[in-house]
Design a protein around this motif. Structure first.
Motif: not given
Length: 202
Positions: A141-152
């Motif tokens: 879950v943490a990596l998924g949230v981090l990945g989306v913010h990198l995309a943003l």
């Protein structure tokens, strides 16, 4: 061990809700007239604020809402109304009132929240956290949230060449389109909240 399926599910769900591509025109309209360095700083600050808010609600969201006696539909409605105010300023050409403020203000509101860390993203993250059953699930879950913010961050950071290309006339067009799209998102948030209240979920 990290659950790859859960990681992808979290990333895709939040990617669709937070919509990095759809954020670009709104980011361009709010940072129009600023230097590239200032716009890049606003992108970084907005993503940092969003990540902080999402993390805070992931860890303590349900406790915060319970303590304040706030329901999820109420949070969703409040976010929708705030976005609607921003959308009206973009549509009526008053966005300069937003951009005239300090840089950090734009990064906090409306970019960081509720545009990026909006009610939909907050609720989705809280639901994912409730289903965590192991350390691996938590890391996923943490990596998924981090990945989306990198995309943003990437979407906003590399939208700046577009701003230089379309110039003032294009910025005005993008601003109006962004205002229209943002107003539709805001109205949908409020409508969903109203339906939830009527259904007795509030």
């Amino acid at each position: 061990m990290i659950d790859a399926v859960l990681l992808v599910e979290v990333f895709v769900t939040l990617f669709v809700i937070m919509d990095p591509v759809g954020t670009v025109p709104i980011f361009l309209s709010l940072t129009a007239g600023r230097s590239p360095a200032t716009a890049r700083r606003a992108a970084w600050q907005a993503v940092s604020v969003s990540f902080l808010v999402i993390t805070l609600f992931a860890l303590f969201g349900q406790q915060i809402l319970n303590y304040l006696h706030i329901s999820l539909p109420a949070l969703q409605c409040a976010g929708g109304l705030l976005l609607l105010l921003v959308a009206l300023e973009l549509l009526t050409g008053k966005q300069h009132e937003l951009t005239a403020s300090a840089d950090a203000n734009i990064a906090l509101v409306p970019l960081g929240t509720p545009l990026l860390a909006g009610p939909g993203a907050i609720v989705a993250t809280m639901l994912f956290v409730q289903d965590i059953g192991s350390v691996g699930d938590g890391l996923s879950v943490a990596l998924g949230v981090l990945g989306v913010h990198l995309a943003l961050w990437g979407a906003m950071r590399y939208s700046l060449p577009i701003l230089r290309l379309i110039r003032d006339g294009g910025v005005l067009l993008v601003t109006r389109i962004a205002g229209l799209l943002l107003s539709a998102i805001a109205v949908q948030l409020v409508a969903n909240a109203v339906r939830a209240f009527i259904a007795g979920e509030g």
